[in-house]
Each structure stands twice: as structure tokens, then as C-alpha cells.
Design a protein around this motif. Structure first.
Motif, PDB file in Angstrom:
ATOM      1  N   THR A   1       0.831  -1.208   0.000  1.00  0.00           N
ATOM      2  CA  THR A   1       0.000   0.000   0.000  1.00  0.00           C
ATOM      3  C   THR A   1       0.865   1.257   0.000  1.00  0.00           C
ATOM      4  O   THR A   1       0.624   2.189  -0.778  1.00  0.00           O
ATOM      5  N   LEU A   2       1.874   1.296   0.848  1.00  0.00           N
ATOM      6  CA  LEU A   2       2.739   2.485   0.908  1.00  0.00           C
ATOM      7  C   LEU A   2       3.457   2.704  -0.423  1.00  0.00           C
ATOM      8  O   LEU A   2       3.545   3.831  -0.920  1.00  0.00           O
ATOM      9  N   ARG A   3       3.955   1.617  -0.994  1.00  0.00           N
ATOM     10  CA  ARG A   3       4.662   1.757  -2.277  1.00  0.00           C
ATOM     11  C   ARG A   3       3.704   2.126  -3.406  1.00  0.00           C
ATOM     12  O   ARG A   3       4.078   2.839  -4.352  1.00  0.00           O
ATOM     13  N   PHE A   4       2.456   1.663  -3.314  1.00  0.00           N
ATOM     14  CA  PHE A   4       1.439   2.066  -4.290  1.00  0.00           C
ATOM     15  C   PHE A   4       1.170   3.569  -4.165  1.00  0.00           C
ATOM     16  O   PHE A   4       1.099   4.287  -5.165  1.00  0.00           O
ATOM     17  N   LEU A   5       1.038   4.051  -2.941  1.00  0.00           N
ATOM     18  CA  LEU A   5       0.773   5.480  -2.737  1.00  0.00           C
ATOM     19  C   LEU A   5       1.950   6.325  -3.240  1.00  0.00           C
ATOM     20  O   LEU A   5       1.752   7.404  -3.801  1.00  0.00           O
ATOM     21  N   LEU A   6       3.157   5.815  -3.057  1.00  0.00           N
ATOM     22  CA  LEU A   6       4.338   6.518  -3.590  1.00  0.00           C
ATOM     23  C   LEU A   6       4.340   6.503  -5.120  1.00  0.00           C
ATOM     24  O   LEU A   6       4.598   7.526  -5.761  1.00  0.00           O
ATOM     25  N   ALA A   7       4.050   5.341  -5.686  1.00  0.00           N
ATOM     26  CA  ALA A   7       4.104   5.208  -7.153  1.00  0.00           C
ATOM     27  C   ALA A   7       3.060   6.088  -7.830  1.00  0.00           C
ATOM     28  O   ALA A   7       3.291   6.596  -8.926  1.00  0.00           O
ATOM     29  N   THR A   8       1.923   6.261  -7.180  1.00  0.00           N
ATOM     30  CA  THR A   8       0.877   7.103  -7.765  1.00  0.00           C
ATOM     31  C   THR A   8       1.147   8.575  -7.512  1.00  0.00           C
ATOM     32  O   THR A   8       0.467   9.426  -8.072  1.00  0.00           O
ATOM     33  N   GLY A   9       2.090   8.871  -6.642  1.00  0.00           N
ATOM     34  CA  GLY A   9       2.446  10.259  -6.346  1.00  0.00           C
ATOM     35  C   GLY A   9       1.515  10.936  -5.364  1.00  0.00           C
ATOM     36  O   GLY A   9       1.642  12.126  -5.094  1.00  0.00           O
ATOM     37  N   VAL A  10       0.578  10.182  -4.796  1.00  0.00           N
ATOM     38  CA  VAL A  10      -0.426  10.821  -3.939  1.00  0.00           C
ATOM     39  C   VAL A  10       0.140  11.149  -2.556  1.00  0.00           C
ATOM     40  O   VAL A  10      -0.335  12.073  -1.901  1.00  0.00           O
ATOM     41  N   VAL A  11       1.138  10.387  -2.110  1.00  0.00           N
ATOM     42  CA  VAL A  11       1.811  10.766  -0.850  1.00  0.00           C
ATOM     43  C   VAL A  11       3.286  11.043  -1.116  1.00  0.00           C
ATOM     44  O   VAL A  11       3.859  10.564  -2.102  1.00  0.00           O
ATOM     45  N   ASP A  12       3.880  11.812  -0.223  1.00  0.00           N
ATOM     46  CA  ASP A  12       5.309  12.126  -0.329  1.00  0.00           C
ATOM     47  C   ASP A  12       6.139  11.037   0.341  1.00  0.00           C
ATOM     48  O   ASP A  12       5.669  10.365   1.264  1.00  0.00           O
ATOM     49  N   PRO A  13       7.396  10.914  -0.066  1.00  0.00           N
ATOM     50  CA  PRO A  13       8.285   9.917   0.578  1.00  0.00           C
ATOM     51  C   PRO A  13       8.408  10.141   2.079  1.00  0.00           C
ATOM     52  O   PRO A  13       8.586   9.172   2.823  1.00  0.00           O
ATOM     53  N   GLU A  14       8.276  11.375   2.542  1.00  0.00           N
ATOM     54  CA  GLU A  14       8.410  11.619   3.989  1.00  0.00           C
ATOM     55  C   GLU A  14       7.378  10.820   4.781  1.00  0.00           C
ATOM     56  O   GLU A  14       7.626  10.406   5.911  1.00  0.00           O
ATOM     57  N   PHE A  15       6.197  10.622   4.187  1.00  0.00           N
ATOM     58  CA  PHE A  15       5.181   9.836   4.884  1.00  0.00           C
ATOM     59  C   PHE A  15       5.512   8.344   4.828  1.00  0.00           C
ATOM     60  O   PHE A  15       5.439   7.646   5.844  1.00  0.00           O
ATOM     61  N   ALA A  16       5.866   7.863   3.642  1.00  0.00           N
ATOM     62  CA  ALA A  16       5.955   6.410   3.441  1.00  0.00           C
ATOM     63  C   ALA A  16       7.300   5.818   3.860  1.00  0.00           C
ATOM     64  O   ALA A  16       7.344   4.735   4.460  1.00  0.00           O
ATOM     65  N   ALA A  17       8.379   6.525   3.555  1.00  0.00           N
ATOM     66  CA  ALA A  17       9.715   5.917   3.667  1.00  0.00           C
ATOM     67  C   ALA A  17      10.029   5.349   5.051  1.00  0.00           C
ATOM     68  O   ALA A  17      10.600   4.255   5.145  1.00  0.00           O
ATOM     69  N   PRO A  18       9.657   6.042   6.151  1.00  0.00           N
ATOM     70  CA  PRO A  18      10.032   5.494   7.458  1.00  0.00           C
ATOM     71  C   PRO A  18       9.422   4.112   7.739  1.00  0.00           C
ATOM     72  O   PRO A  18       9.912   3.402   8.619  1.00  0.00           O
ATOM     73  N   HIS A  19       8.371   3.752   7.016  1.00  0.00           N
ATOM     74  CA  HIS A  19       7.678   2.490   7.295  1.00  0.00           C
ATOM     75  C   HIS A  19       8.041   1.383   6.309  1.00  0.00           C
ATOM     76  O   HIS A  19       7.535   0.270   6.421  1.00  0.00           O
ATOM     77  N   LEU A  20       8.881   1.689   5.331  1.00  0.00           N
ATOM     78  CA  LEU A  20       9.208   0.669   4.335  1.00  0.00           C
ATOM     79  C   LEU A  20      10.292  -0.247   4.894  1.00  0.00           C
ATOM     80  O   LEU A  20      11.324   0.218   5.369  1.00  0.00           O
ATOM     81  N   LYS A  21      10.024  -1.560   4.823  1.00  0.00           N
ATOM     82  CA  LYS A  21      10.930  -2.511   5.484  1.00  0.00           C
ATOM     83  C   LYS A  21      11.680  -3.394   4.501  1.00  0.00           C
ATOM     84  O   LYS A  21      12.663  -4.020   4.847  1.00  0.00           O
ATOM     85  N   ARG A  22      11.175  -3.469   3.267  1.00  0.00           N
ATOM     86  CA  ARG A  22      11.738  -4.457   2.343  1.00  0.00           C
ATOM     87  C   ARG A  22      12.476  -3.777   1.197  1.00  0.00           C
ATOM     88  O   ARG A  22      12.022  -2.771   0.678  1.00  0.00           O
ATOM     89  N   GLU A  23      13.571  -4.398   0.789  1.00  0.00           N
ATOM     90  CA  GLU A  23      14.205  -3.995  -0.462  1.00  0.00           C
ATOM     91  C   GLU A  23      13.321  -4.516  -1.593  1.00  0.00           C
ATOM     92  O   GLU A  23      12.961  -5.703  -1.589  1.00  0.00           O
TER      93      GLU A  23
END
Ligand code: ZN
Length: 330
Positions: free
Chosen positions: A231-253
Motif C-alpha cells: 500500500t505504501l509503495r502504491f501510494l508513492l508510485a501514484t504520487g499521492v503521498v510524499d516519501p516523507e510519509f511512506a519511507a520510514p515504514h518501508l521494510k523491504r528492499e
């Protein structure tokens, strides 16, 4: 092959639903009921800036908890769109409310599968059901969506995969999201159209794009973290959220992704379909012509070498998809 487990490329996998412990707890979603759209359990955040209308959909199937957990995560972390609009939708809440850890498979739906209703013929037709009523309520909302992610989980603990339909833009969006490893390009089920296949999402041309993520086994803990990551990577890919929101929660390469094209959907035609082995999905059958199932007296054989079995179902009824067959193309 033993009756209690199945051999796949990913090792030995236990077979039946009863082999899976319920590791996930269904979140309390009562607080999300009133929302702000006039539709129960639907909330839209508007950035006030131009951009796509992006929707994340949970609980298309009432027993698939990971989607509800992912939306609850977004709410708790105060997700807001940086551009465009973001809608969070709990779809089949009536079925979700029936979830019972003692009978965890029973709450997939109330009357019928919410994810087989998405043709105008069915939506405009005379039939009624709990799911059709909800689908008709949500339809005008989905009509306004540009980019949709539908969160699901599977009967068996096989690797997560994302279904991208048959369009090139669907495949490109799945690749832009970057997870999970497996992308499956498919055109759905004979028994009815999925939300993924609804109207503009499946048009050969046009901008509307939908993905369906299968995040893992219905009740395994890992499915929830996979759902949040996708979900976080989808929101990033669509551009609807900024990396500041998503990046801290991303756990996987992000893994190197592979694409499977579905070539055949085996629809049960007789009264009894039996598999030749205890398939769980993602088995690669080496030789063309291998017998994989018998549908009454009709033999079902693999049409080519290295044929991949996608999500063989054990909830079998005539007219429904038993298993889909795919070819690894990249
Ligand atoms: Zn599902």
C-alpha cells in the motif's frame, strides 16, 4: 506427495486452512463508519491540489484481514495526500462483521462474492443481495477513481503476488509499485467480473488503472506487513503521498519482479473436480500434457512446459474458476 503438505518451488507448504493459525486480529473499524463521503466506511482526503483520485480498497472479501489492517495503519498514521485525492474504502463490511476465528473461512461473503459483480449487466440487473446492494452503493465512487489498489489474501501460504489485468498500463503500474516479486497478468474469471475488471479499469485504452494484491495467507502475520508495504509503495508510485510519509515504514528492499501471463482459466464444468496432487499454487509443472485434475471424466492437462498453477481453489462449485494456468514471461 503427502496429504498434509505440498511441495512447491518455495518449499513444503501445509495444505488445508485448518493448518493455518489465526495470527491476525481483525481491527475494530467502527470509528471509520461515518467517514466523510456520505457512504459508510468510505473516507476521502482531498489535498486541494491537482492530481489523481487514488483509492485503496480493503475487505472485498470479509475474511481477508490484511487490507483492513493496512487501512487502519494509514488512518492511525494520519495519511494525507500531497496531491490529488486519496480515498480509503472498507468494501464488504457486512461480511467482515461475521468474521469468526472458529470458522475463519465462512465470512468471505454474506450472499455472494463481491468480487464477481462488476459488469453493468449484473450491477444494473434485477437481482439483489447484500453484496449487490453494497456494490451499487460504491459504484459511483469507483467511477470517479483513477488508480485503485484492491487488497486481498489467499487460502494458502504461497508467495504474495499482484494481479494487474491485461493492460500494459496495469503491468507498468505494478512495476512502478515494485513489490511483490510476482506480477500476474490475467483476465479474471468466467463466473463474473472483478472490481479489477470493472469498466474503465479493464478498457484497452484509457487512464484508469487497478491492481489486486494477494498479500499472503489470510491469517498469517506476514500478510499484514506485506499489505502495508504494498500500500505504501502504491501510494508513492501514484504520487499521492510524499516519501516523507511512506519511507520510514518501508521494510523491504524491492525484489526483482517477474511477470506471469495467465493463459488459461480452468472453470469447473462437472459436479466433481479432483486435483491429481495437493496443489497450493505457484507449482511449476515441468512437462506439457501433465494431468493436473479431473473434472468428472474430463482430464485437465497442462498446455505447455513449465506451466505455473495460480491459486487452485478448494471452494469448488460448478461454473467457478478452479485454477488458472500461467507462463513466466519475464
Ligand atoms: Zn480476496
Amino acid at each position: 506427495m503427502s496429504k498434509a503438505s505440498a511441495q512447491t518451488l518455495w518449499g513444503t507448504i501445509p495444505l488445508t486452512d485448518t493448518a493455518y493459525r489465526i495470527e491476525l486480529k481483525p481491527p475494530d473499524i467502527a470509528a471509520y463508519r461515518s467517514g466523510n463521503t456520505g457512504i459508510d466506511f468510505v473516507t476521502t482526503f482531498d489535498s486541494g491540489k491537482s492530481g489523481p483520485h487514488v483509492l485503496v480498497n480493503a475487505l472485498t472479501h470479509g475474511n481477508e484481514l490484511c487490507g483492513a489492517i493496512a487501512l487502519d495503519f494509514l488512518f492511525r498514521h494520519g495519511v494525507r495526500p500531497a496531491r490529488g485525492r486519496l480515498t480509503l474504502c472498507f468494501a464488504n463490511v457486512a461480511a467482515y462483521r461475521c468474521f469468526d476465528p472458529g470458522r475463519p473461512g465462512a465470512s468471505r461473503f454474506v450472499d455472494e462474492d463481491f468480487n464477481r459483480l462488476w459488469s453493468s449487466q449484473v450491477l444494473n440487473g434485477p437481482r439483489n443481495s447484500v453484496e449487490l446492494t453494497r456494490a451499487r452503493t460504491l459504484r459511483p465512487l469507483y467511477d470517479t477513481v483513477d488508480l485503485l489498489l484492491d487488497l486481498h489474501s489467499m487460502q494458502h501460504a504461497t508467495p504474495p503476488l499482484v494481479l494487474c489485468g491485461t493492460t500494459e498500463r496495469g503491468r507498468r503500474l505494478a512495476q512502478a509499485v515494485g513489490v511483490p516479486e510476482w506480477i500476474v497478468a490475467d483476465n479474471g474469471h468466467a463466473s463474473g467480473r472483478r472490481l479489477l475488471d470493472y469498466a474503465g479499469f479493464a478498457d484497452p485504452i484509457g487512464p484508469k488503472t487497478a491492481l489486486l494484491a494477494e498479500c499472503g495467507q489470510h491469517w498469517e502475520r506476514e500478510a499484514a506487513s506485506v499489505a502495508i508495504e504494498i500500500t505504501l509503495r502504491f501510494l508513492l508510485a501514484t504520487g499521492v503521498v510524499d516519501p516523507e510519509f511512506a519511507a520510514p515504514h518501508l521494510k523491504r528492499e524491492p525484489p526483482e519482479q517477474k511477470v506471469i501471463e495467465i493463459t488459461d482459466a480452468v472453470t469447473m464444468k462437472g459436479s466433481n473436480l479432483e486435483y491429481e496432487a495437493d496443489y497450493v499454487g505457484m507449482e511449476i509443472i515441468e512437462h506439457r500434457g501433465t494431468l493436473i485434475a479431473c473434472d468428472d471424466d474430463t482430464e485437465i492437462r497442462t498446455p505447455y512446459d513449465n506451466c505455473v498453477l495460480i491459486m487452485p481453489s478448494r471452494r469448488l462449485r460448478r461454473g467457478q474458476t478452479a485454477v488458472r494456468l500461467g507462463r513466466i514471461v519475464s
